[in-house]
Design an enzyme around this catalytic site. Structure first.
Site, mmCIF file in Angstrom:
data_model
loop_
_atom_site.group_PDB
_atom_site.id
_atom_site.type_symbol
_atom_site.label_atom_id
_atom_site.label_comp_id
_atom_site.label_asym_id
_atom_site.label_seq_id
_atom_site.Cartn_x
_atom_site.Cartn_y
_atom_site.Cartn_z
ATOM 1 N N LYS A 1 74.423 10.549 27.063
ATOM 2 C CA LYS A 1 73.204 11.283 26.699
ATOM 3 C C LYS A 1 73.507 12.774 26.577
ATOM 4 C CE LYS A 1 70.952 8.075 29.871
ATOM 5 N NZ LYS A 1 72.120 7.834 30.740
ATOM 6 N N ASP B 1 76.329 2.795 31.399
ATOM 7 C CA ASP B 1 75.451 3.897 31.007
ATOM 8 C C ASP B 1 75.757 5.139 31.830
ATOM 9 O OD1 ASP B 1 72.456 4.537 29.732
ATOM 10 O OD2 ASP B 1 72.807 5.523 31.659
#
Length: 276
Positions: free
Chosen positions: A79, A49
């Protein structure tokens, strides 16, 4: 079934996502980052991530390449940052993240923060990318219940994941219940409360009982609550230790004890009151 580090949960669109992954928040570009990603993958991690604002997507990509594992066996998340939440800007930000990572697609792409008046445009961009097959799953980060309700009023596609600050001092039980009700998978960032819980006496007592570390107990608590978790570490022994949570189970009494530690205490910004 959570049997090992490759165990997955199925998102509401049918995509399988590992229960445990490596987070790289605040890990700067450089050999330490590359080594951490490579080490994690070589020790069985399949989920990594990152985020555009972390400034380390290139290093993550290099670590992935050096690990020399089939791309389809990995689950990579990034993101979109607050400054790129327009429709076209989000599309461009996604392409830039892909370029830095050196990948052809992402497994999961998230809106990083619920910036008022902006996240719906960004969500429509994510829906477009998803429908075009350029992302396997889409979701949000740091969204509270009212943000999710507002987003879903106009969304064609419901978020598959909501990544939030989640640890024994911030259990967010109402948010967890809401996400479970709507088949939105909750994911924990800062699961170890940036190390602030590692000397907690109650957690140490539970850890001693199971012959585990406090960190392992907290991560196991996440999993038994049905929450995906992505602890951060760059040290090989910690990366391995954090993953050794599939060979024991907390009792109902253990779970109740940890759940009762909630103080609604955040180490990160409040999603309803942030300024960046």
């Amino acid at each position: 079934m959570m049997k090992n580090l490759q165990s997955t949960t199925t998102l509401h669109n049918g995509v399988e996502m590992p229960w445990l992954g490596l987070g790289v928040f605040k890990v700067e570009e450089g050999q330490e980052l590359v080594h951490a990603v490579k080490t994690a993958i070589e020790n069985g991690y399949r989920s990594i991530d990152t985020a555009a604002i972390y400034g380390n997507e290139a290093g993550v990509g290099q670590g992935i390449r050096e690990a020399n594992i089939a791309r389809e066996d990995l689950f990579i998340t990034s993101k979109v940052w607050n400054s790129d939440l327009g429709y076209e800007e989000t599309i461009a930000a996604y392409k830039e993240s892909l370029m830095k990572l050196g990948l052809d697609y992402l497994d999961l792409y998230l809106i990083h923060w619920p910036v008022a008046g902006k996240y719906k445009e960004a969500w429509h961009a994510l829906e477009t990318l998803y429908k075009e097959g350029r992302i396997r799953a889409i979701g949000v980060s740091n969204f509270q219940i009212h943000h999710l309700e507002d987003l879903m009023k106009d969304a064609e596609i419901k978020p598959m994941v909501n990544q939030v600050e989640y640890h024994p001092r911030l259990t967010q039980q109402d948010l967890l219940a809401f996400c479970q009700q709507h088949t939105i998978q909750l994911e924990a960032w800062s699961p170890l409360m940036q190390g602030q819980l590692l000397d907690n006496a109650e957690l140490q007592e539970i850890a001693d009982k199971h012959g585990k570390s406090v960190a392992q107990v907290i991560l196991r608590w996440d999993l038994q609550n049905g929450v995906i978790t992505i602890p951060k570490s760059t040290k090989e022994h910690r990366i391995i230790e954090n993953a050794t949570v599939f060979d024991f189970e907390l009792t109902a009494e253990d779970m109740d004890c940890i759940n009762s530690m909630n103080e609604n205490y955040r180490v990160g910004p409040d999603p309803d009151n942030f300024d960046f």
